[in-house]
Motif scaffolding. Structure first.
Motif, mmCIF file in Angstrom:
data_model
loop_
_atom_site.group_PDB
_atom_site.id
_atom_site.type_symbol
_atom_site.label_atom_id
_atom_site.label_comp_id
_atom_site.label_asym_id
_atom_site.label_seq_id
_atom_site.Cartn_x
_atom_site.Cartn_y
_atom_site.Cartn_z
ATOM 1 N N PHE A 101 0.845 -1.193 0.000
ATOM 2 C CA PHE A 101 0.000 0.000 0.000
ATOM 3 C C PHE A 101 0.882 1.244 0.000
ATOM 4 O O PHE A 101 1.711 1.409 0.881
ATOM 5 N N PRO A 102 0.742 2.104 -0.991
ATOM 6 C CA PRO A 102 1.583 3.313 -0.983
ATOM 7 C C PRO A 102 1.171 4.261 0.135
ATOM 8 O O PRO A 102 0.064 4.791 0.121
ATOM 9 N N VAL A 103 2.086 4.435 1.102
ATOM 10 C CA VAL A 103 1.746 5.215 2.296
ATOM 11 C C VAL A 103 1.339 6.632 1.966
ATOM 12 O O VAL A 103 0.457 7.193 2.611
ATOM 13 N N ILE A 104 2.044 7.203 0.975
ATOM 14 C CA ILE A 104 1.800 8.612 0.684
ATOM 15 C C ILE A 104 0.349 8.824 0.254
ATOM 16 O O ILE A 104 -0.219 9.890 0.463
ATOM 17 N N ALA A 105 -0.265 7.767 -0.306
ATOM 18 C CA ALA A 105 -1.653 7.892 -0.717
ATOM 19 C C ALA A 105 -2.566 8.117 0.477
ATOM 20 O O ALA A 105 -3.678 8.613 0.343
ATOM 21 N N LEU A 106 -2.096 7.744 1.650
ATOM 22 C CA LEU A 106 -2.908 7.934 2.854
ATOM 23 C C LEU A 106 -2.903 9.385 3.327
ATOM 24 O O LEU A 106 -3.650 9.750 4.215
ATOM 25 N N PRO A 108 -3.873 12.422 2.214
ATOM 26 C CA PRO A 108 -5.100 13.227 2.313
ATOM 27 C C PRO A 108 -6.006 12.769 3.451
ATOM 28 O O PRO A 108 -6.572 13.590 4.168
ATOM 29 N N VAL A 109 -6.097 11.444 3.637
ATOM 30 C CA VAL A 109 -6.917 10.915 4.724
ATOM 31 C C VAL A 109 -6.349 11.334 6.077
ATOM 32 O O VAL A 109 -7.068 11.790 6.964
ATOM 33 N N LEU A 112 -6.995 14.844 6.879
ATOM 34 C CA LEU A 112 -8.359 15.050 7.357
ATOM 35 C C LEU A 112 -8.482 14.644 8.817
ATOM 36 O O LEU A 112 -9.021 15.378 9.639
ATOM 37 N N VAL A 113 -7.960 13.454 9.128
ATOM 38 C CA VAL A 113 -8.216 12.875 10.444
ATOM 39 C C VAL A 113 -7.300 13.455 11.516
ATOM 40 O O VAL A 113 -7.744 13.833 12.594
ATOM 41 N N ALA A 128 5.443 3.541 6.987
ATOM 42 C CA ALA A 128 6.351 3.199 5.896
ATOM 43 C C ALA A 128 7.498 2.315 6.375
ATOM 44 O O ALA A 128 7.993 1.482 5.627
ATOM 45 N N TYR B 54 -15.251 11.493 10.006
ATOM 46 C CA TYR B 54 -14.009 11.055 9.363
ATOM 47 C C TYR B 54 -14.021 9.594 8.976
ATOM 48 O O TYR B 54 -13.290 9.178 8.114
ATOM 49 N N VAL B 210 4.097 5.536 -5.568
ATOM 50 C CA VAL B 210 4.161 6.695 -4.678
ATOM 51 C C VAL B 210 4.381 7.978 -5.467
ATOM 52 O O VAL B 210 3.704 8.990 -5.261
ATOM 53 N N VAL B 213 1.285 9.144 -7.193
ATOM 54 C CA VAL B 213 0.365 9.841 -6.297
ATOM 55 C C VAL B 213 0.865 11.250 -5.984
ATOM 56 O O VAL B 213 0.122 12.230 -6.102
ATOM 57 N N ILE B 228 -8.045 12.061 -4.905
ATOM 58 C CA ILE B 228 -8.097 12.054 -3.439
ATOM 59 C C ILE B 228 -7.802 13.445 -2.874
ATOM 60 O O ILE B 228 -8.355 13.819 -1.860
ATOM 61 N N THR B 240 -12.676 10.352 -0.550
ATOM 62 C CA THR B 240 -11.252 10.279 -0.223
ATOM 63 C C THR B 240 -10.859 8.862 0.162
ATOM 64 O O THR B 240 -9.872 8.313 -0.339
ATOM 65 N N THR B 244 -8.348 6.358 -1.846
ATOM 66 C CA THR B 244 -7.200 5.781 -1.160
ATOM 67 C C THR B 244 -7.216 4.264 -1.266
ATOM 68 O O THR B 244 -6.198 3.624 -1.541
ATOM 69 N N GLY B 248 -4.517 1.733 -3.004
ATOM 70 C CA GLY B 248 -3.953 0.594 -2.290
ATOM 71 C C GLY B 248 -4.132 -0.700 -3.063
ATOM 72 O O GLY B 248 -3.190 -1.483 -3.226
ATOM 73 N N VAL B 294 10.495 3.741 -0.049
ATOM 74 C CA VAL B 294 9.133 3.895 -0.509
ATOM 75 C C VAL B 294 9.031 5.105 -1.411
ATOM 76 O O VAL B 294 8.064 5.295 -2.127
#
Lengths: 255, 295
Positions: A101-106, A108-109, A112-113, A128, B54, B210, B213, B228, B240, B244, B248, B294
């Protein structure tokens, strides 16, 4: 050895010369790639300033925090899953999925959180780094030779002692490799997060410099990041050699 | 159930070539699947009635993902992203393997470039994103270039170390018989280096995803990263999460596809393992041989 060093210096000089040639000929615009002289100048200006060291410190702090947590979690989990076949099999698919799973994609989430906080940076770094550490520890625990396992079993050595005296030392070389991978990753990810958010650090400075039209400053920061990553690799290699003097090198090519 | 480690199938490798009986296969699947399924069910239940802003219910996220894929523009975003990854990675493979073979074969060159290559690998490509995007624009070209730049180093360095890993005896023999260099390259060096080359491509793939993205988050009108970012900054939380999740899944599916290709091409390499039966069980290659960075 001297000859090798000379060769390496020669290669470095050749690359720098090529870089200077490309920029002076105007093959690329100077905003995309400023010449080596102006980058060196910008770097010289930066080194004396507090802003520069502040940025380096911010990046390192995030990287080290995330890395420390990743090590604290990854090594025990890796060793346990490495020793017990059932645990490894059950967790295999999950770790495979999470690992790719590409961490950087997380990001935006997470933005937000958790919001744009240093804690968020450390969290992303942790995610990572935990998988290289975990998988290498797992692999290390599994690489203990069967004869050793048999002996330990026959002598009915208590579980805890077995972990501490047999599995852990057996896994250390592989764990070190995992640490080395994770250490470089941590800095890279910290910088990646900074590029994309407003968090302070080297990545943010690269973005800011470039947005302000100071490409040479941006490149100075990029090369600083490279130097940090490179020194971490060298340090880790050195530590590995010192710590593991008791055993012959496994990857002769890597030295 | 509790098999000793030397009887266990090695990680990341096909079992043996002997066909598995259906029951064994089912057993293995059950053992590997129960935890992921459990986690999925827990997530499903935990978020079921969720009113948290969220963390929307998982079903909502999946619904959103489906409707965005079916009716929204998400499919276009997916194709844009996939194309950039494929182009960048292909370019990096061609250049990286080519240069790696030369550097690996020529000793002087290898010694001279070693520190430079290590430095290049340690330099975060993500740092180049602002520089490249701001100067070259937000189109597809700069993104392919960034993916190429990030993927090049692991492939190049792994190729070099793959060439180096060919036994000196093999080298000497090939040289001793004066086998023409073309044939030597095709029949000796390339196959010998191929396992490591693939390890490099695997690392490069995760870097490529990566960079895809990041470059799209930083500046792009299309792409998954842009999706996203847009939904995140306009607080469409379900979108979003859906985006994501899709990234993944994409990362996972791509790496599985690559493994399949690898097993097809390197069947001979993986089959070789059982030849040394019990004397010295060779553990599987560590997950990532080179820098598993990464970014």
């Amino acid at each position: 050895m001297v000859r090798v060093r000379l060769l390496q210096l020669g290669a470095l000089a050749a690359v720098l010369a090529l870089w200077a040639l490309v920029t002076t000929l105007g093959a690329v615009s100077s905003t995309a790639l400023p010449g080596p002289v102006s980058v060196a100048g910008a770097f010289g200006d930066l080194v004396g300033t507090g802003v520069f060291w502040q940025a380096v410190g911010d990046t390192l702090r995030g990287a080290v925090t995330g890395l420390a947590v990743a090590v604290a979690v990854g090594i025990p989990v890796g060793l346990v899953t490495g020793v017990y076949a059932a645990a490894e099999e059950s967790s295999r698919l999950l770790t495979e999925i999470l690992r790719s799973f590409p961490v950087i994609a997380l990001l935006p989430v997470f933005l937000l959180v958790l919001g744009s906080t240093p804690g968020m940076k450390a969290t992303v770094v942790f995610i990572a780094c935990v998988f290289p550490v975990l998988l290498q520890a797992q692999y290390g625990a599994r690489s203990v030779p069967p004869a050793v396992h048999d002996t330990v079993r026959t002598y009915r050595i208590p579980r805890l002692l077995r972990f501490r005296r047999v599995i852990l030392p057996g896994a250390v070389p592989s764990v070190m490799t995992g640490l080395r991978l994770a250490a470089t990753t941590s800095v890279l990810v910290a910088i990646g997060v900074e590029v994309l958010t407003t968090l302070p650090g080297i990545g943010h400075m690269i973005m800011e410099s470039q947005a302000a039209g100071a490409s040479d400053r941006a490149y100075a920061y990029i090369l600083t990041a490279g130097a940090i990553g490179y020194s971490i690799t060298l340090l880790a290699q050195f530590a590995e050699r010192r710590l593991l003097r008791w055993r012959p090198p496994t990857h002769p090519g890597e030295a | 159930m509790h098999r000793p480690p030397w009887n266990r199938p090695p990680l990341n490798r096909p079992l043996s070539n002997r066909p598995l009986s259906n029951r064994m296969l089912l057993n293995r699947m059950l053992r590997q699947l129960w935890l992921p399924v459990l986690v999925f069910v827990i997530l499903l239940l935990a978020t079921a009635g969720s009113t948290s802003f969220y963390f929307p219910p998982l079903t909502t996220v999946l619904d959103t993902l489906w409707s965005e894929l079916a009716h929204g523009g998400l499919l276009d975003d997916l194709f844009f992203s996939l194309r950039n990854i494929a182009l960048g990675l292909a370019l990096a493979t061609v250049v990286g393997v080519g240069a790696g073979l030369v550097i690996g074969e020529v000793r002087t060159l290898r010694l001279a470039t070693a520190p430079l290559l290590d430095f290049a690998r340690a330099t975060p490509t993500v740092g180049f994103v602002p520089v490249i995007i701001l100067t070259l624009g937000i189109g597809s070209g700069p993104k392919v270039f960034l993916i190429f730049l990030g993927s090049l180093w692991p492939i190049l360095l792994n190729t070099v170390s793959g060439v180096r890993s060919i036994g000196p005896a093999v080298h000497e023999t090939a040289r001793g018989y004066r086998i023409p260099w073309r044939l030597r390259l095709r029949r000796v060096i390339l196959p010998g280096a191929l396992p490591q080359v693939f390890a490099g491509i695997r690392v490069a793939l995760s870097i490529a995803v990566v960079l895809m993205v990041v470059s799209e988050i930083y500046g792009s009108p299309v792409g998954l990263g842009n999706f996203i970012l847009q939904s995140g900054s306009s607080f469409h939380v379900a979108e979003t999460w859906a985006g994501t999740l899709l990234i993944g899944v994409l990362g996972y599916v791509l790496s599985v596809l690559l493994l399949l290709v690898e097993h097809r091409l390197l069947g001979w390499h993986h089959q070789r393992a059982p030849r040394t039966p019990r004397a010295r069980p060779t553990p599987p290659a560590p997950p990532e041989k080179s820098n598993g960075a990464v970014v």
